[in-house]
Design a protein around this motif. Structure first.
Motif, PDB file in Angstrom:
ATOM      1  N   ASN A 140       6.398  15.985  -9.451  1.00  0.00           N
ATOM      2  CA  ASN A 140       7.473  16.725  -8.749  1.00  0.00           C
ATOM      3  C   ASN A 140       6.949  17.775  -7.767  1.00  0.00           C
ATOM      4  N   LEU A 141       5.789  17.513  -7.183  1.00  0.00           N
ATOM      5  CA  LEU A 141       5.269  18.467  -6.190  1.00  0.00           C
ATOM      6  C   LEU A 141       5.864  18.198  -4.819  1.00  0.00           C
ATOM      7  N   ILE A 142       6.234  16.939  -4.564  1.00  0.00           N
ATOM      8  CA  ILE A 142       6.784  16.595  -3.251  1.00  0.00           C
ATOM      9  C   ILE A 142       8.101  15.852  -3.422  1.00  0.00           C
ATOM     10  N   THR A 143       8.945  15.949  -2.369  1.00  0.00           N
ATOM     11  CA  THR A 143      10.256  15.303  -2.467  1.00  0.00           C
ATOM     12  C   THR A 143      10.370  14.108  -1.513  1.00  0.00           C
ATOM     13  N   ASP A 144       9.461  14.036  -0.556  1.00  0.00           N
ATOM     14  CA  ASP A 144       9.504  12.919   0.400  1.00  0.00           C
ATOM     15  C   ASP A 144       8.125  12.820   1.065  1.00  0.00           C
ATOM     16  N   ALA A 145       7.786  11.631   1.581  1.00  0.00           N
ATOM     17  CA  ALA A 145       6.511  11.479   2.292  1.00  0.00           C
ATOM     18  C   ALA A 145       6.626  10.352   3.306  1.00  0.00           C
ATOM     19  N   VAL A 146       5.984  10.545   4.457  1.00  0.00           N
ATOM     20  CA  VAL A 146       5.894   9.464   5.453  1.00  0.00           C
ATOM     21  C   VAL A 146       4.425   9.354   5.868  1.00  0.00           C
ATOM     22  N   ILE A 147       3.848   8.164   5.666  1.00  0.00           N
ATOM     23  CA  ILE A 147       2.452   7.961   6.094  1.00  0.00           C
ATOM     24  C   ILE A 147       2.486   7.371   7.499  1.00  0.00           C
ATOM     25  N   ALA A 148       1.674   7.902   8.391  1.00  0.00           N
ATOM     26  CA  ALA A 148       1.646   7.363   9.765  1.00  0.00           C
ATOM     27  C   ALA A 148       1.165   5.923   9.714  1.00  0.00           C
ATOM     28  N   SER A 149       1.923   5.029  10.359  1.00  0.00           N
ATOM     29  CA  SER A 149       1.564   3.619  10.246  1.00  0.00           C
ATOM     30  C   SER A 149       0.529   3.210  11.284  1.00  0.00           C
ATOM     31  N   ASN A 150       0.328   4.051  12.288  1.00  0.00           N
ATOM     32  CA  ASN A 150      -0.702   3.745  13.283  1.00  0.00           C
ATOM     33  C   ASN A 150      -1.139   5.058  13.955  1.00  0.00           C
ATOM     34  N   LEU A 151      -2.118   4.925  14.835  1.00  0.00           N
ATOM     35  CA  LEU A 151      -2.703   6.116  15.455  1.00  0.00           C
ATOM     36  C   LEU A 151      -1.674   6.895  16.275  1.00  0.00           C
ATOM     37  N   SER A 152      -0.775   6.151  16.959  1.00  0.00           N
ATOM     38  CA  SER A 152       0.155   6.890  17.823  1.00  0.00           C
ATOM     39  C   SER A 152       1.163   7.676  16.980  1.00  0.00           C
ATOM     40  N   GLN A 153       1.522   7.143  15.802  1.00  0.00           N
ATOM     41  CA  GLN A 153       2.425   7.940  14.951  1.00  0.00           C
ATOM     42  C   GLN A 153       1.671   9.163  14.382  1.00  0.00           C
ATOM     43  N   ALA A 154       0.408   8.962  14.047  1.00  0.00           N
ATOM     44  CA  ALA A 154      -0.397  10.104  13.558  1.00  0.00           C
ATOM     45  C   ALA A 154      -0.464  11.177  14.651  1.00  0.00           C
ATOM     46  N   LEU A 191      -0.541  10.615  -3.417  1.00  0.00           N
ATOM     47  CA  LEU A 191       0.884  10.869  -3.151  1.00  0.00           C
ATOM     48  C   LEU A 191       1.743  10.455  -4.348  1.00  0.00           C
ATOM     49  N   GLU A 192       1.384   9.307  -4.977  1.00  0.00           N
ATOM     50  CA  GLU A 192       2.140   8.876  -6.171  1.00  0.00           C
ATOM     51  C   GLU A 192       2.070   9.929  -7.270  1.00  0.00           C
ATOM     52  N   GLU A 193       0.848  10.441  -7.460  1.00  0.00           N
ATOM     53  CA  GLU A 193       0.672  11.467  -8.492  1.00  0.00           C
ATOM     54  C   GLU A 193       1.502  12.719  -8.145  1.00  0.00           C
ATOM     55  N   ALA A 194       1.551  13.050  -6.854  1.00  0.00           N
ATOM     56  CA  ALA A 194       2.308  14.238  -6.421  1.00  0.00           C
ATOM     57  C   ALA A 194       3.809  14.043  -6.653  1.00  0.00           C
ATOM     58  N   PHE A 195       4.287  12.807  -6.404  1.00  0.00           N
ATOM     59  CA  PHE A 195       5.712  12.514  -6.672  1.00  0.00           C
ATOM     60  C   PHE A 195       5.996  12.639  -8.166  1.00  0.00           C
ATOM     61  N   GLU A 196       5.098  12.023  -8.977  1.00  0.00           N
ATOM     62  CA  GLU A 196       5.321  12.030 -10.436  1.00  0.00           C
ATOM     63  C   GLU A 196       5.309  13.449 -10.992  1.00  0.00           C
TER      64      GLU A 196
END
Ligand code: FAD
Ligand code: MLT
Ligand code: ZN
Length: 471
Positions: free
Chosen positions: A309-323, A302-307
């Motif tokens: 400029n492929l992505i503008t925002d990201a949210v990683i699921a913090s637990n199974l229920s968010q996933a 994800l860091e590489e994707a930000f650097e």
């Protein structure tokens, strides 16, 4: 027909041979409510021998058979015609899991097993059965095999065809072909198994299957990312393919219009990404090594994707229920479309190298010809599979808009599919919905070969006639 029914009554109890209208009604309309047919009777066989006996009687009396699983298919394949002369053979009674072979990593199941029950049984033995789709709580493995269903794990594990090692099939004569060896190699001539998979009940009736199992991953991480355009989304996919390789198990794309429709009907399904981006991508990595390994990998890609400029925002699921919430958001689009009313569905595949050209051109032409339409484009981008669906402008009645525009919009979309050398059916099949489209797009030689196969295997045309191909 009374003689036919009387012979069926000799081995099927009244509760498994439905002839009264009110009893037949639940089997006559497809999930999308696009097709409603009539049936002479609905039959609920309990064993392969009963299936064979029924087919023998149908062959004798020239009665057409419509095999039916969970009736969740999108192309009307399991819905009878309106003549009232066909029988429906529904598989819900044949729902036994017959064997889990731990050493061979296979599971043997009857055609009427619900997909989710197979996944759960596999998990209880520490295995993954990777086929996964929104209808998994109600579709049946016989239907999955007959449509060669795809879903969200194809990127890593292939479609249903790739997950099947053996089949038992009842032929149009009512003979039983036992092809249930759970072999990963078998080059003894023509591959009969692969002929029946994806044939939508037109070449034979699937009664049992041997399926492949895989080790359950130790850890799965889901993330939602925002992209500005389709070119960056494909570059992002290529980056994940390179860095994560076989750990990449899901890459699902959703347009802004798709998620807006979701929140209209399911307000709790709001997108956690900032600013309602043009494209939202759900990415899943699965690992057999450790939680840290996969999490570190995800963060670094994800860091590489930000650097870059492929992505503008990201949210990683913090637990199974968010996933799970991320996945629900993706799967609710189909339900939101059903709530919205009639819609135009196109289930297409395009080579990844032409996806940008397809989407850019088709979006532009559709939006200029039909101002106000919503492009509910979402799907399994990792497979090049788009559900390029069109919803009418919000102020138009969906039914009348579709009546006027279904054909020209479909021709426009399929014209672009042809230009990009894609397919008009990626994973949903042909059924009755795309019978004429298959005729128009498959090519004469391929169509003739298909017709020759159908005539050879079902000379009386009693197996799901006028589905897939007409003879
Ligand atoms: P049915 O609809 O009952 O039948 C489908 C076809 O198979 C018919 O032609 C029928 O005659 C034939 N058939 C059924 N059983 C047999 C048998 N035993 N022998 C021979 N022929 C048989 N599909 C995807 O590919 N990917 C997805 O991601 C996906 N998501 C979906 C999400 C939702 C919410 C819904 C409602 C559907 C989705 N589908 C998807 C479509 C559908 O679930 C699949 O096509 C599924 O494989 C159909 O299974 P079924 O048991 O409902 O089959
Ligand atoms: C899905 O991927 O959710 C289904 O195949 C979709 C659909 O076309 O509704
Ligand atoms: Zn799909």
């Amino acid at each position: 027909m009374q003689a036919f029914i009387t012979q069926l009554q000799t081995f099927l109890k009244p509760s498994f041979l439905l002839t009264v209208e009110i009893d037949k009604a639940p089997y006559l309309t497809d999930w999308r409510k696009k097709f409603t047919g009539k049936a002479l009777a609905v039959l609920l066989p309990g064993t392969t021998d009963e299936v064979a006996k029924i087919v023998q009687l149908c062959a004798e009396h020239q009665v057409a058979i419509v095999p039916q699983g969970g009736h969740t298919g999108f192309c009307g394949g399991a819905t009878p015609d309106t003549s009232g002369s066909q029988i429906i053979m529904n598989f819900k009674r044949m729902n036994q899991i017959l064997d889990v072979d731990v050493a061979n990593q296979t599971i043997t199941v009857e055609a009427g097993c619900i997909l989710q029950a197979i996944q759960e049984k596999a998990a209880s033995h520490g295995f993954l059965f990777p086929l996964s789709l929104g209808a998994e709580g109600s579709c049946m493995i016989g239907g999955n095999l007959a449509t060669n269903a795809g879903g969200t794990n194809v990127l890593r594990y292939g479609n249903t065809r790739d997950l099947c090692l053996g089949l038992e099939v009842v032929t149009a004569k009512g003979e039983i072909w036992n092809g249930l060896k759970g072999l990963r190699k078998d080059n003894t001539g023509y591959d009969l198994r692969d002929l029946f998979i994806g044939s939508e009940g037109t070449l034979g009736i699937i009664t049992t299957a041997v399926l492949k199992l895989y080790p359950l991953p130790i850890s799965q991480w889901a993330t939602l990312v925002a992209t500005d355009n389709i070119a960056s989304t494909i570059s992002l996919l290529n980056l994940f393919q390179k860095r994560a390789n076989s750990l990449l198990t899901g890459f699902e794309m959703m347009t802004r219009d798709s998620l807006d429709l979701n929140t209209k009907h399911f307000p709790h399904m709001s997108n956690p990404l900032k600013g309602n981006p043009p494209y939202t991508v759900l990415i899943e990595l699965s690992d057999h090594e450790s939680e840290e390994h996969v999490k570190d990998l995800l963060q670094s890609v994800l860091e590489e994707a930000f650097e870059s400029n492929l992505i503008t925002d990201a949210v990683i699921a913090s637990n199974l229920s968010q996933a799970n919430l991320f996945w629900q958001m993706r799967e609710h689009i189909t339900l939101a479309q059903a709530e919205e009313g009639a819609n135009l569905k196109h289930d297409i595949t395009i080579p990844l190298s032409s996806l940008d050209s397809f989407i850019t051109a088709t979006d532009q032409i559709i939006r200029s010809k039909y101002p106000g339409v919503r492009v509910i484009n979402f799907g399994h981008l990792g497979d090049g599979n788009l559900h390029y669906n069109i919803a009418p402008p919000s102020d138009r009645d969906p039914k009348s808009f579709n009546q006027e525009n279904e054909k020209p919009i479909m021709e426009l979309v399929y014209g672009q599919v042809e230009r990009c050398q894609g397919s008009i059916s990626a994973e949903h099949g042909i059924g009755q919905l795309k019978l004429m489209d298959l005729r128009a797009h498959k090519g004469d030689v391929a169509h003739d070969l298909m017709r020759a196969l159908k005539t050879a295997l079902d000379p009386q045309n009693i197996l799901n006639p006028h589905k897939v191909i007409s003879i």
